[in-house]
Scaffold this motif. Sequence first.
Motif, short mmCIF file in Angstrom:
data_model
loop_
_atom_site.label_atom_id
_atom_site.label_comp_id
_atom_site.label_asym_id
_atom_site.label_seq_id
_atom_site.Cartn_x
_atom_site.Cartn_y
_atom_site.Cartn_z
N LYS A 165 0.84 -1.21 0.00
CA LYS A 165 0.00 0.00 0.00
C LYS A 165 0.86 1.25 0.00
O LYS A 165 0.59 2.21 -0.73
N GLU A 166 1.91 1.25 0.84
CA GLU A 166 2.80 2.40 0.90
C GLU A 166 3.50 2.63 -0.44
O GLU A 166 3.63 3.77 -0.90
N LEU A 167 3.96 1.54 -1.06
CA LEU A 167 4.62 1.67 -2.36
C LEU A 167 3.65 2.19 -3.42
O LEU A 167 4.03 3.01 -4.27
N GLU A 168 2.41 1.74 -3.37
CA GLU A 168 1.41 2.21 -4.33
C GLU A 168 1.15 3.70 -4.13
O GLU A 168 1.04 4.46 -5.10
N LEU A 169 1.06 4.14 -2.87
CA LEU A 169 0.87 5.57 -2.61
C LEU A 169 2.05 6.39 -3.11
O LEU A 169 1.87 7.46 -3.69
N GLU A 170 3.26 5.88 -2.87
CA GLU A 170 4.46 6.59 -3.35
C GLU A 170 4.47 6.66 -4.87
O GLU A 170 4.81 7.69 -5.45
N ARG A 171 4.11 5.55 -5.50
CA ARG A 171 4.09 5.50 -6.97
C ARG A 171 3.10 6.52 -7.52
O ARG A 171 3.41 7.29 -8.45
N LYS A 172 1.91 6.56 -6.91
CA LYS A 172 0.90 7.54 -7.35
C LYS A 172 1.39 8.97 -7.13
O LYS A 172 1.19 9.84 -7.99
N ALA A 173 2.05 9.21 -6.00
CA ALA A 173 2.57 10.56 -5.72
C ALA A 173 3.63 10.94 -6.75
O ALA A 173 3.65 12.09 -7.23
N LEU A 174 4.50 9.99 -7.10
CA LEU A 174 5.52 10.28 -8.11
C LEU A 174 4.89 10.54 -9.48
O LEU A 174 5.31 11.46 -10.21
N ILE A 175 3.89 9.76 -9.83
CA ILE A 175 3.21 9.97 -11.11
C ILE A 175 2.55 11.34 -11.13
O ILE A 175 2.66 12.08 -12.11
N ASP A 176 1.88 11.70 -10.03
CA ASP A 176 1.24 13.02 -9.95
C ASP A 176 2.27 14.14 -10.04
O ASP A 176 2.05 15.14 -10.74
N ASP A 177 3.40 13.96 -9.36
CA ASP A 177 4.46 14.97 -9.39
C ASP A 177 5.01 15.13 -10.80
O ASP A 177 5.21 16.25 -11.28
N CYS A 178 5.26 14.02 -11.46
CA CYS A 178 5.77 14.08 -12.84
C CYS A 178 4.75 14.74 -13.77
O CYS A 178 5.12 15.53 -14.65
N ALA A 179 3.47 14.41 -13.57
CA ALA A 179 2.43 15.03 -14.40
C ALA A 179 2.40 16.54 -14.19
O ALA A 179 2.25 17.30 -15.15
N LYS A 180 2.53 16.98 -12.95
CA LYS A 180 2.54 18.42 -12.66
C LYS A 180 3.76 19.08 -13.29
O LYS A 180 3.65 20.19 -13.85
N GLN A 181 4.92 18.44 -13.19
CA GLN A 181 6.12 19.00 -13.79
C GLN A 181 5.97 19.11 -15.31
O GLN A 181 6.36 20.13 -15.91
N LEU A 182 5.41 18.07 -15.94
CA LEU A 182 5.19 18.13 -17.38
C LEU A 182 4.21 19.24 -17.75
O LEU A 182 4.42 19.98 -18.73
N GLU A 183 3.17 19.38 -16.96
CA GLU A 183 2.19 20.43 -17.20
C GLU A 183 2.85 21.81 -17.07
O GLU A 183 2.61 22.70 -17.90
N ASN A 184 3.69 21.98 -16.04
CA ASN A 184 4.40 23.26 -15.86
C ASN A 184 5.33 23.53 -17.03
O ASN A 184 5.43 24.68 -17.51
#
Length: 103
Positions: free
Chosen positions: A61-80
């Motif tokens: 569960k923790e790894l899945e949350l981290e993975r989702k956070a990293l994906i969200d962070d990358c998506a935000k960086q790409l959007e920026n």
Amino acid sequence: MEKVLNLLYDIEEKANRIVSRTDEQKNAKRREIEQELSLFENSLTEETNKQIQVLQDEADKELELERKALIDDCAKQLENLETTFTMNHDAFVERVFQNIIGA
């Protein structure tokens, strides 16, 4: 003398029966202890496996949350980056053009 020998024989027979009964009880107790130990080991193994599974589930569960956070962070960086590129496209093109012509 014969009476003493018969008494000694009877005593020896009784002693042999006592020793034999004691050996049977000892073996029965040993089997009982081995069975209880086996049950305890199985119970301990089962409990340990349950705890390992709980820990594994928590880690997943923790790894899945981290993975989702990293994906969200990358998506935000790409959007920026896309926003920055869109807003400054003309300035970037001009700068590249100036660098190419050597100005």
